[in-house]
Motif scaffolding. Structure first.
Motif: not given
Length: 209
Positions: A13-14, A18-22, A36-40, A49-54
């Motif tokens: 998941t992490r 990261l790949a989506a954000a890249e 929202d864009d990243i998790v989508r 998302f908040y389980n991995h990044f603040t």
């Protein structure tokens, strides 16, 4: 040994986030990309998302540390056994340009996120700060401060990388010219500065055909 199922899912998941954000940061200004864009794009729930990044900035920092870490490993490799601070800093810049040619997508992310704020305290800049300090200590450089040298080097690196991803054909001559100017700005004699810049660009940016 294999990771426990829950740990494996967490890692996947992490990495998906990261790949989506890249992908998104390579296509759009970082400030234009929302969580929202990243998790989508990652196809995960927003709460995950908040389980991995603040927050988004935490994710951006994580990406930048990974990208810079890979480049700095290359800088260390090209500078192995090189002691002259002038040669080290110019070879470091050329390593960044070579990375831009090899990894244009991540370079776009890096250029969009880089800022001089906090540059002197970033652990990723420790190596170049050590080189600048060494150069000042032995009279190789004539700079008012190491911070001034670092900002000069960062500016040259960013411009050279930006031109490299715009037009790879000009990467070597642009890097060579900018590195020569940078060394002269640091106090290296003109003829030597041009020679060191040409040598570094040829050895690091040019690839055998």
């Amino acid at each position: 040994m294999t990771a426990p199922p829950a740990e494996g899912r967490r890692s996947r998941t992490r990495q998906a986030l990261l790949a989506a954000a890249e992908d998104l940061f390579a296509q759009h200004p970082i400030d234009a990309v929302a969580i929202d864009d990243i998790v989508r794009a990652a196809k995960v729930a927003k709460g995950t998302f908040y389980n991995h990044f603040t927050d988004r900035d935490d994710l951006v920092r994580t990406l930048l540390i990974a990208i810079r870490g890979r480049i700095e490993a290359t800088v260390d490799a090209v500078n192995a056994g090189v002691e002259d601070p002038a040669r080290r800093v110019v070879r470091g810049v050329c390593a960044y340009v070579r990375y831009a040619l090899d990894e244009p997508r991540n370079t776009r992310i890096l250029l969009r996120a880089l800022t001089p704020t906090g540059a002197t305290v970033s652990r990723l800049n420790k190596g170049v700060l050590d080189d600048l300090s060494a150069g000042l200590a032995v009279g190789r450089f004539s700079l008012a401060t190491t911070e001034a040298g670092l900002l000069l080097l960062m500016g040259v690196s960013q411009v050279a990388m930006a031109r490299a991803i715009e037009d790879g054909a000009v990467a070597l001559p642009i890097a060579q010219q900018l590195c020569g100017m940078m060394l002269k700005g640091m106090g290296v004699a003109a003829e030597e500065a041009e020679r060191l810049a040409a040598q570094a660009a040829d050895e690091i940016i040019r690839r055998p055909v």
